[in-house]
Each structure stands twice: as C-alpha cells, then as structure tokens.
Design a protein around this motif. Structure first.
Motif, PDB file in Angstrom:
ATOM      1  N   LEU A  28       9.599  66.818  40.910  1.00 36.31           N
ATOM      2  CA  LEU A  28       9.615  67.045  42.353  1.00 36.31           C
ATOM      3  C   LEU A  28       8.283  66.633  42.991  1.00 36.31           C
ATOM      4  O   LEU A  28       8.254  65.981  44.044  1.00 36.31           O
ATOM      5  N   THR A  29       7.181  66.986  42.357  1.00 35.05           N
ATOM      6  CA  THR A  29       5.867  66.625  42.886  1.00 35.05           C
ATOM      7  C   THR A  29       5.685  65.110  42.896  1.00 35.05           C
ATOM      8  O   THR A  29       5.179  64.532  43.871  1.00 35.05           O
ATOM      9  N   THR A  30       6.105  64.449  41.832  1.00 33.22           N
ATOM     10  CA  THR A  30       5.966  62.989  41.760  1.00 33.22           C
ATOM     11  C   THR A  30       6.806  62.306  42.834  1.00 33.22           C
ATOM     12  O   THR A  30       6.346  61.353  43.478  1.00 33.22           O
ATOM     13  N   LEU A  31       8.029  62.755  43.031  1.00 29.74           N
ATOM     14  CA  LEU A  31       8.869  62.178  44.078  1.00 29.74           C
ATOM     15  C   LEU A  31       8.248  62.380  45.455  1.00 29.74           C
ATOM     16  O   LEU A  31       8.291  61.487  46.308  1.00 29.74           O
ATOM     17  N   SER A  32       7.647  63.540  45.667  1.00 33.16           N
ATOM     18  CA  SER A  32       7.001  63.803  46.953  1.00 33.16           C
ATOM     19  C   SER A  32       5.797  62.893  47.152  1.00 33.16           C
ATOM     20  O   SER A  32       5.557  62.385  48.258  1.00 33.16           O
ATOM     21  N   LEU A  33       5.023  62.658  46.081  1.00 30.93           N
ATOM     22  CA  LEU A  33       3.889  61.737  46.168  1.00 30.93           C
ATOM     23  C   LEU A  33       4.369  60.307  46.424  1.00 30.93           C
ATOM     24  O   LEU A  33       3.759  59.560  47.198  1.00 30.93           O
ATOM     25  N   LEU A  34       5.464  59.934  45.779  1.00 36.16           N
ATOM     26  CA  LEU A  34       6.011  58.588  45.954  1.00 36.16           C
ATOM     27  C   LEU A  34       6.454  58.367  47.394  1.00 36.16           C
ATOM     28  O   LEU A  34       6.157  57.324  48.004  1.00 36.16           O
ATOM     29  N   LEU A  35       7.148  59.346  47.969  1.00 33.76           N
ATOM     30  CA  LEU A  35       7.568  59.208  49.364  1.00 33.76           C
ATOM     31  C   LEU A  35       6.377  59.205  50.313  1.00 33.76           C
ATOM     32  O   LEU A  35       6.376  58.488  51.323  1.00 33.76           O
ATOM     33  N   GLY A  87       3.554  52.246  55.465  1.00 32.63           N
ATOM     34  CA  GLY A  87       4.281  51.619  56.564  1.00 32.63           C
ATOM     35  C   GLY A  87       5.725  51.297  56.283  1.00 32.63           C
ATOM     36  O   GLY A  87       6.345  50.541  57.052  1.00 32.63           O
ATOM     37  N   GLU A  88       6.290  51.856  55.227  1.00 35.58           N
ATOM     38  CA  GLU A  88       7.686  51.590  54.921  1.00 35.58           C
ATOM     39  C   GLU A  88       8.571  52.176  56.031  1.00 35.58           C
ATOM     40  O   GLU A  88       8.452  53.365  56.366  1.00 35.58           O
ATOM     41  N   PRO A  89       9.464  51.361  56.621  1.00 33.82           N
ATOM     42  CA  PRO A  89      10.289  51.865  57.730  1.00 33.82           C
ATOM     43  C   PRO A  89      11.359  52.842  57.241  1.00 33.82           C
ATOM     44  O   PRO A  89      11.680  52.910  56.062  1.00 33.82           O
ATOM     45  N   GLY A  90      11.895  53.590  58.189  1.00 31.53           N
ATOM     46  CA  GLY A  90      13.005  54.495  57.878  1.00 31.53           C
ATOM     47  C   GLY A  90      12.588  55.814  57.272  1.00 31.53           C
ATOM     48  O   GLY A  90      13.410  56.525  56.678  1.00 31.53           O
ATOM     49  N   LEU A  91      11.306  56.175  57.412  1.00 32.65           N
ATOM     50  CA  LEU A  91      10.844  57.441  56.830  1.00 32.65           C
ATOM     51  C   LEU A  91      10.311  58.399  57.892  1.00 32.65           C
ATOM     52  O   LEU A  91       9.567  59.324  57.584  1.00 32.65           O
TER      53      LEU A  91
END
Length: 673
Positions: free
Chosen positions: A84-91, A98-102
């Motif tokens: 969960l922590t890694t996914l949160s860091l990745l997002l 600057g990735e769109p849609g976030l």
C-alpha cells in the motif's frame, strides 16, 4: 460497511475519502530496489499486447479493520502495508511528474500512527519535495529515509523499466489505475486484533506453482517405459534441487553421491543422460514407488529426508547447514533458467510464466515424457553447475561475504570414524577462506557479484542465464575460458545494450545468438560522442555500467590497500560528488558539469540521503573513517580540488577506461596482437 471483501482498482482504493492507518505495531517501511522493481515489472508484464482487451492484474490482499467513531472512515492496516505504501509513493510520483488524469488524488490516504517523521515525510513527498530533486522544506530531522529511499527508487526504476519494455508512460498509468486490482478484506468488528496479528503468518499456504508443476510431471511419466523408476528419479532430483541454499550433493545419500558425483570425491558430475542418472538412483527396496505405480499427492510433494553421512548417521548441522549459503535466485525462477538453457528458446525468466512456459515447451511437446526426462537431467546438472560456479552469499564464523566455492569430500576419517565435507575455492588453491582472494577465482567472484548487485531481483537475471548457458555447453569448465566469457558478456551488456541507445541488442541475442561476444569495437565506441551523453545523470540504464567500471578499476588498482579488499554491495543510489543543491553559501555548478559522468558515483541510499548536500571536502572527511562505496568514488576523492575542470578530466579518464576494455574483446578474437 456493506461488504467485508471488496475488489478495488488502485483508483478506487486511493480515490476514496478514507484513511489507511499504519498502526505502531507494524514494522517500518522496508521495500528496497528488488521489491519495487518487481512490482513495476509485474504491472508492465500484464499490459495488454497487440490491441488485446486489458485484463485485471491482481496485486494481492489488503487486510484491514474499520475503526469506529473516528469522525471519518479509517481502516487500521493489518496486512499489506508495504504494498500500500509503495503504491501510494508511485501515484505521488506520477502526480508530481505531471501525469494527467490524477486530479482526484488530492491528498495522501495513508496516516502513520505515532510516527511523526513518517507522516511529515509522506506529506512532503506528496507535495513534490523530491521532484525533480530534493527541496529544502524536507528537513533532515523530519525525514524517514526508508520512505524517501522508496520514492527515489521509483524515480529511477520506473523510467528505466518503461524504456526497456517500450511502454508509454500514459499507457502504464491508465493500466495501473484501472486494471491493477487489490482485494480489501475487512475483518469483523469482534475480531481480537492482537490474536489475529499473531497467527496470520502461520496460516496454511497454498500449493506453489513449482509444486503443481512437479505433480503434473509425475502424472505425465505414467506413460514412460519405466514409470516407477523414472518417477522416483524425478522425485529425488527435484527435492535435492529445490533447496537453493544447500549444495545439491547434500540432497542425496552417500551411495547416491558416489554414483552421481564420483566415489570418494563428490565433486564431479558423472551421468551423461537421464538413463544413467535413473540407474544411479535405483529404487530402494522400500519407500516411494516400491511395489506400486501409484503415488499419493503427499508422496509426490514429500521433501526428501536429510541424507545420511558416510557412517550411516544423519549429517551434522554445521558445515553443511543450509543457513551457511544464500543463493542469488529462488527455485521457481531457476526452473525457467534450466528450461531456457535446455531448449535454447527465449523462455521468459519470470516465475509468473512458469506453468505457461512448461505447457508450451514440455507438456504440449510431441513426446512429453521424453521432454520431462530431458529436463530432469538438465535440472540436476544445472544445479550442480550453479552450486560450484555461481556466486553466493556465505555466512560463516560470524561474518558474511561473497563466495565462489565447490564442495569437497575428505575421505580421511576423523575422530568419529567418518569423513567430512568442506567447501574450497572453485578454482585455484584448495584451502578454505583466504584463498578466495587469489587469482582468477577472485576475478570471477568479483564479476559475478557485480552482475548480481546490478540486478538484485529474482527475475530477469540474464547474466545468470548467460553463465549457466556457457557452463552447460562446456565439455569441461575451464577457469580462463569462464573468466573470458564473463568479461565478454559484461562488455556486451554495457556497450551493446546500456550505452547503445535505440540500437541496443536484446539479451537473448547477446547470449544465444552471439555467445556473449560484444559487437561494438573500440574505435567505434571511442569515436562516439553519444557515450558521454548516455552516461549523464538520469540516462544510465543499469547500475552495471558503474559496477563494470569499478571492476575494471579494481583490476587496475588492486595493489592499493584501499582498493584490494573492495567488495560489491547493493549500492543503488547515484550520488553527485559535487552536490546538485549545495548548502547555503556554496556556489552551484552548471548542470552540464554537475550531471556529467565525471561527477557521479554509486553509493548506498542511506549514505546518499545523509551526504547529498555536503561539499566534496566534507564527504572526503566522512570517508576517511568509513569504507569506500565505490572505487570510482575513491579516485575522485584523491584529487586535491573538485571543480568543473576536475570533473571533466575525471570523466574523460573513466570513459577511457571503459572504452579501452573493448580492446580485450579484439585480442580475444585474434583481431589485434
């Protein structure tokens, strides 16, 4: 809460207005390069190919407990917090870059209970404190270095993996958000959390893929001409090889060792095919397979009992204890290496493909039983070669280090009336311990450990497959030819892949098409200005570039006491010796100088976090009392001053060392005298 088990996409998971509380009883964030690389590669591997409809990739389970009366929905995280922590860091990285849609990801969903530094670190990262370089508002006293390490690894690994696999960043992000799914399991309110946390790691495990594979092979051998003997051979060989931490000889009885590995020696591999191997493992009078062609599932999966010693007693714990050696790969991935070596086909080196690849190469073959017999023989031979000729980590006498040793049987009786096994250098002197630093045994050990620390994950270890391919094809393994081959493969990986740009070669072609030979000549490399740009910060595709250079520098300077004992470690952070962002009062250098190869070296993340803004003089003082991380770094510190001119001169010297190594390829091929 309406459901106790929910299937959620990553967007649904982190888009909810909820908090996932990391309670104080959970360990700190601990994922490093291997785990983060594996997660990113797994997502890439499941991206749809050739216009196919996207399929879900199930990333695992998040076990939570819903806290009551908190004012907002909050889940106490019981299991799955590392993921969960890694996914949160990745997002956070995707949003900050600057990735769109976030836009929906407007706040961190993780809350660290009673860990103020972790909470401040995560908030700063979410706000862009490390994009593109560290900002001043992430103070050292407020920093959890494990979390910043994870974020910086994502910054480095994600672009590299996207480039390696030809994947568009937007495509990766869309798939990650919509098709990577996680099962959130909410335990009932009446659950005793202390008791649950204690027992959750001792619950029953599912049958693993390699165990399923073994059972299917046993079933397929029912059609063999001698099903009892062949299935017994498969069972014994499989169990002897499955323990990657133990030399394979120790998985057999002394009588079997004599027959397979040489009487009174146990250091040779004698069978030439499956039939000879099967004869050496003739069925016992009682036990598995005796008197019946039917085996139960328990018998098929039963681990082999510890082999008896030469005197008929169980082997003592000590020299042969499994804890002494630690392998660089696990058994399921090793099976795929064996399959690729045996077939010469481009088998994926990732255990996610284990069952599918064996279906293609073995079970769907014209004669599956024949393929299985061939594989059993190849498995044992490859494990023997792996044990004797591939580096491993050795823990002995209170210390640990890289080891390249073979098993040796000393038939002379000891005071207990039996011989003993020992481990001696694979090449050169037979003495234990210090001899590992001598001659070509040390050179081979250094190269293999450089390969391994450059690719620490258990999957896609192409260097290991190259080594096994060479060893398997050799009629007799020769020290000099093995060393020459490994050096050639390292040059090919560095120059034909990591520094070749869009013209980079595929690993399979290097190993199986060109037999490890580097295609790029010295003059071609020396005349290319592109090498310097590909060695600049942010453009180096793999740490082997640094580690191969350190190997060359070790060869050149190993008579120096400060260099002779150098050992490759899991250094994964590229440090700017002259800092990108000097402390107040210090003048910054131009980006072309500070980001050039001459100013870069490889160190550990913990040291990089500690020393990143220090000036070269302060770093030199620190390392005066600490072991060097890099020989390149050591040479940088020998210069009296460190400025743009010193950076340029050192960079040219280091590129020269790399390019000059290509002349060895020409000498080996007889192109120059």
């Amino acid at each position: 809460m309406s459901e106790q088990i929910c299937q959620l996409s990553i967007r649904e998971l982190l888009g909810e207005s909820v908090h996932y509380v990391i309670p104080v009883y959970q360990r700190n964030y601990a994922w490093d390069e291997a785990e983060i690389t594996q997660l990113i590669q797994d997502v890439i591997d499941y991206l749809p190919q050739d216009g196919a409809a996207p399929q879900h990739y199930y990333i695992g389970t998040l076990v939570v407990f819903e806290r009551q009366h908190t004012g907002s929905t909050a889940y106490e995280t019981i299991d799955g917090q590392q993921r969960l922590t890694t996914l949160s860091l990745l997002l956070s990285h995707l949003k900050n870059s600057g990735e769109p849609g976030l836009a929906w990801y407007d706040a961190p969903r993780i809350r660290f209970e009673s860990r103020e530094r972790s909470q401040k670190t995560f908030a700063a990262i979410f706000a862009g404190a490390l994009e593109p370089v560290p900002k001043g508002f992430l103070a050292a006293q407020d920093t959890n270095t494990s979390i910043t390490n994870g974020y910086q690894l994502i910054q480095k690994i994600l672009p590299r993996k996207l480039k390696e696999n030809g994947v568009d960043r937007h495509e990766f992000t869309r798939y990650l958000l919509e098709n990577v799914v996680l099962m959130r399991v909410c335990v009932p309110q009446q659950t005793d959390l202390n008791h649950y946390f204690e027992i959750m790691n001792s619950r029953g495990e599912q049958l693993e893929k390699h165990e399923v594979l073994k059972a299917r092979m046993m079933e397929a051998l029912r059609d063999d001409a001698e099903p009892e003997r062949s299935r017994h051979c498969l069972h014994v060989v499989w169990e002897a090889c499955a323990n990657m931490e133990r030399y394979v000889q120790m998985g057999f009885t002394p009588t079997q060792r004599d027959a397979i590995f040489g009487a009174g020696d146990w250091g040779r591999f004698q069978p030439t095919d499956f039939t000879q191997l099967r004869d050496a493992l003739a069925l016992p009078a009682t036990g598995i397979g005796a008197g019946s062609t039917a085996l139960t599932l328990d018998q098929i999966l039963e681990p082999s009992r510890p082999a008896a010693g030469a005197g008929g007693k169980a082997e003592p714990k000590g020299e042969e204890a499994p804890e002494r050696f630690h392998a660089v790969i696990n058994f399921p991935n090793f099976l795929l290496h064996v399959l690729r070596v045996m077939t010469g086909k481009n088998v994926p080196l990732d255990d996610k493909a284990l069952i599918a690849e064996f279906d293609t190469q073995v079970f769907n073959a014209d004669e599956p039983a024949a393929k299985i017999r061939e594989f059993v023989f190849a498995l044992l031979r490859c494990k023997y070669l792996f044990d004797h000729y591939v580096v491993k980590r050795e823990f002995a006498k209170g210390t640990d280090g890289w080891s390249l040793k073979r098993l040796k049987w000393n038939a002379a009786v000891d005071r207990h009336g039996a011989g003993r096994t020992s481990y001696v250098n694979t090449f050169g002197a037979d003495d234990e311990g210090a001899g590992a630093d001598r001659g070509d045994n040390r050179r081979i050990l250094m190269l293999l450990s450089a390969f391994h620390v450059s690719t620490p994950t258990r999957v896609y270890k192409h260097w290991l497959n190259a080594a096994l391919k060479h060893l398997y094809d050799a009629q007799q393994v020769q020290e000099k030819s093995y060393l020459d081959y490994l050096e050639s493969v390292s040059r090919a990986f560095v120059f034909d892949r990591y520094l070749a740009g869009d013209d980079r070669a595929e690993y399979f072609d290097i190993v199986y098409g060109r037999k490890g030979q580097c295609a790029r000549g010295r003059d071609e490399a020396a005349g290319s200005d592109r090498i310097a740009s590909r060695l600049a910060y942010g453009h180096i595709e793999n740490n082997l570039v640094f580690n191969y250079l350190d190997y060359l520098l070790w060869l050149k300077h190993r008579t120096n006491d400060a260099v002779s004992g150098f050992e490759f470690t899991f250094r994964s952070s590229v440090e700017h010796y002259y800092p990108q962002n000097p402390k107040e009062g210090q003048a910054p250098l131009e980006p072309d100088a500070v980001d050039s190869f001459g100013n870069l070296c490889l160190i550990s993340h913990s040291k990089n976090s500690r020393l990143s803004n220090f000036m070269p003089t302060a770093k030199k003082e620190y390392y005066a009392n600490n072991q060097i991380d890099s020989i390149k770094q050591y040479l940088m510190m020998q210069r009296p001053e460190w400025n743009a001119d010193a950076i340029r001169a050192h960079g040219e010297e280091m590129i020269g060392v790399l390019v000059d190594s290509l002349e060895r390829e020409a000498v080996a091929d007889g192109l120059v005298s």
